[in-house]
Design an enzyme around this catalytic site. Structure first.
Site, short mmCIF file in Angstrom:
data_model
loop_
_atom_site.label_atom_id
_atom_site.label_comp_id
_atom_site.label_asym_id
_atom_site.label_seq_id
_atom_site.Cartn_x
_atom_site.Cartn_y
_atom_site.Cartn_z
N ASN A 10 -10.98 -96.96 -17.53
CA ASN A 10 -12.31 -96.65 -18.06
C ASN A 10 -12.31 -96.70 -19.59
O ASN A 10 -11.26 -96.57 -20.22
CB ASN A 10 -12.83 -95.30 -17.54
CG ASN A 10 -11.72 -94.36 -17.16
OD1 ASN A 10 -11.09 -93.78 -18.02
ND2 ASN A 10 -11.43 -94.28 -15.87
N THR A 16 -18.58 -95.85 -12.70
CA THR A 16 -17.54 -95.67 -11.69
C THR A 16 -17.61 -96.81 -10.66
O THR A 16 -18.67 -97.42 -10.46
CB THR A 16 -17.70 -94.29 -10.99
OG1 THR A 16 -16.58 -94.10 -10.12
CG2 THR A 16 -18.98 -94.19 -10.17
N GLU A 38 -13.40 -90.42 -14.46
CA GLU A 38 -12.45 -89.87 -15.44
C GLU A 38 -13.19 -89.37 -16.68
O GLU A 38 -12.57 -89.11 -17.72
CB GLU A 38 -11.44 -90.96 -15.81
CG GLU A 38 -10.01 -90.51 -15.91
CD GLU A 38 -9.45 -89.90 -14.63
OE1 GLU A 38 -9.70 -88.70 -14.40
OE2 GLU A 38 -8.77 -90.61 -13.89
N HIS A 63 -3.83 -98.62 -16.80
CA HIS A 63 -2.53 -98.45 -16.12
C HIS A 63 -1.64 -99.67 -16.40
O HIS A 63 -1.20 -100.33 -15.45
CB HIS A 63 -2.72 -98.31 -14.61
CG HIS A 63 -3.70 -97.27 -14.17
ND1 HIS A 63 -4.33 -97.30 -12.95
CD2 HIS A 63 -4.15 -96.16 -14.80
CE1 HIS A 63 -5.13 -96.25 -12.84
NE2 HIS A 63 -5.05 -95.55 -13.94
#
Ligand SMILES: [Zn+2]
Length: 260
Positions: free
Chosen positions: A32, A47, A77, A98
């Site tokens: 995000n 989202t 988040e 990530h």
């Protein structure tokens, strides 16, 4: 107040999302991105949307309490982003992803907090490892509390990376740099391990930071030479905190086991 127009900010978020997805820093709907619109409003990614396929009109506006001010549902988040904006008035943008190497370190429980590469020491400094917290809950922002005022990039245990910046591209480039750095450290460990810079060399880099005009945050740590700069060092607490009786008990057990 952000100088760029809202239209430009929406477009920049779209572009960063595409780059993160193309680089493999996120899979499916992961990650995000958010930015301050003004002192009361945040623009964030929605989202459930792949960051590689967003449109400018997908973004959601919320206030600093997380209340939606537009259509659409904000990133789950969001509490993490809002926590950072509340704690750090200087931060204008937040990126979470990530990326595999940096997330690998976060998953193995290894911080990127040694003084190794000049560029990283000058531009980011220490990249601490925050404890694990359940994603999308208040637990996650709480794990950043010990580091939020002294660092701009954070590994989150068993999860990923968060970076903050003075604008969207600054936060995004820090994300790229953290991943690049993690990849280099991974390779150097395969080749026998990184050699940390000596204290004198690190001190010269601190002076360079002053030339670049960014001396507000912890530039790194003398962790490499087993010294902390001072109490503002992120490693200070970890190093000087009295250990629990369990910890010493464990060490005694290990020593006894070794000599038995
Ligand atoms: Zn995540």
């Amino acid at each position: 107040m952000n100088i760029a127009s809202e239209k430009d900010l929406r477009q920049t978020i779209v572009e960063i999302g595409r780059r993160m997805y193309a680089r493999g820093s996120v899979a499916a709907n992961d990650g995000n991105i958010s930015v301050r619109l003004d002192k009361d409003r945040i623009l964030t990614t929605p989202t459930g949307v792949c960051k590689g396929f967003m449109e400018p009109e997908n973004m959601v506006t919320v206030d600093l309490a997380g209340k939606p001010l537009s259509d659409g549902r904000p990133s789950t988040e969001l509490p993490l982003h809002l926590f950072i904006y509340r704690e750090r008035p200087d931060v204008q943008a937040v990126v979470h992803a990530h990326p595999p190497y940096a997330t690998g370190f976060a998953t193995a429980g290894i911080a990127l907090d040694k003084c190794v590469l000049a560029e990283v020491i000058v531009t980011i400094g220490t990249i601490p490892l925050a404890a694990y917290g359940t994603p999308s809950t208040e637990e996650l922002p709480n794990t950043l509390k010990p580091y939020i005022h002294s660092c701009d990039a954070f590994l989150m245990a068993n999860h990923g990376v968060v970076t903050v910046g003075r604008d969207l591209m600054d936060a995004y480039f820090k994300m790229e740099r953290v991943e690049h750095y993690a990849q280099i450290i991974f390779i150097s460990r395969a080749l026998g391990g990184e050699r940390v810079l000596p204290k004198e060399q690190v001190e010269k880099l601190y002076e360079l930071r002053e030339v670049y005009g960014d001396t507000s945050l912890n530039p790194g740590c003398y962790a490499c030479s087993h010294e902390c700069i001072n109490e503002s060092c992120v490693n200070h607490d970890v190093k000087y905190q009295p250990q629990s009786p369990d910890y010493f008990g464990e060490i005694v057990e290990r020593v006894l086991a070794a000599v038995r």
